[in-house]
Design a protein around this motif. Structure first.
Motif, PDB file in Angstrom:
ATOM      1  N   ASP A  48      37.340 -12.505  15.486  1.00 50.65           N
ATOM      2  CA  ASP A  48      37.414 -13.999  15.984  1.00 50.65           C
ATOM      3  C   ASP A  48      38.716 -14.075  16.229  1.00 50.65           C
ATOM      4  O   ASP A  48      39.557 -15.580  15.579  1.00 50.65           O
ATOM      5  N   ILE A  67      39.527 -18.250  14.677  1.00 50.49           N
ATOM      6  CA  ILE A  67      38.500 -19.520  14.632  1.00 50.49           C
ATOM      7  C   ILE A  67      38.530 -20.112  13.578  1.00 50.49           C
ATOM      8  O   ILE A  67      37.917 -19.092  12.344  1.00 50.49           O
ATOM      9  N   LEU A  94      37.600 -21.988  24.221  1.00 49.91           N
ATOM     10  CA  LEU A  94      38.519 -21.872  23.143  1.00 49.91           C
ATOM     11  C   LEU A  94      38.877 -23.230  23.238  1.00 49.91           C
ATOM     12  O   LEU A  94      39.187 -23.776  24.328  1.00 49.91           O
TER      13      LEU A  94
END
Ligand code: YOG
Length: 134
Positions: A48, A67, A94
């Motif tokens: 992440d 993230i 994203l």
């Protein structure tokens, strides 16, 4: 398995970068230089955690994030406005939301084949950049 953005990406094309820069209040002289640039992106993705390094002959810009974790972004060398940013997955995209003085500010990245796409948003302006895997 999520998409892997890792790698080196070379600039191919952009559209409406001028509109995006105008929305950010970038001055005339800087816009004239910036629109001629062919930036390179180096993306490192580890679970992440991401780092995105954008380099050019004029300015460089780097950002690191995880993230879902909000971070302070200074946009140093760009418009220099601070904002609170958060990046999340929208499927294989994203998506970054940059909350601050400018409304509707953010960007999205996605991959199509060996091309990396970047959509840059600010106020009512949308600019798209395309990169190709080096
Ligand atoms: O990328 O946010 O990959 O950070 C946006 C330029 C131009 C400087 C570039 C330097 C905005 C003068 C970064 C261009 C215009 C113009 C190379 C895009 C502002 C100033 C650094 C970006 C994200 C997603 C990661």
């Amino acid at each position: 398995m999520p998409v892997d953005f890792s790698g080196t990406w070379n600039f191919v094309s952009s559209d409406n970068f001028e509109g995006y820069m105008l929305a950010l209040g970038i001055d005339f002289a800087t816009r004239k230089i910036a629109k001629l640039l062919k930036p390179k992106k180096v993306i490192e993705q580890d679970g992440d955690s991401f780092s995105i390094h954008t380099t050019s002959t004029f300015r460089n810009y780097s950002v690191q994030f995880k993230i879902g974790e909000e971070f302070e972004e200074d946009n140093k060398g760009l418009d220099n406005r601070k904002c609170k940013s958060v990046v999340t997955w929208d499927g294989d995209k994203l998506v970054c939301v940059q909350t601050g003085e400018k409304k509707n500010r953010g960007w999205s990245h996605w991959i199509e084949g060996d091309e990396l796409y970047l959509e840059l948003r600010c106020e009512d302006q949308v600019s798209q950049q395309v990169f190709k895997r080096a």
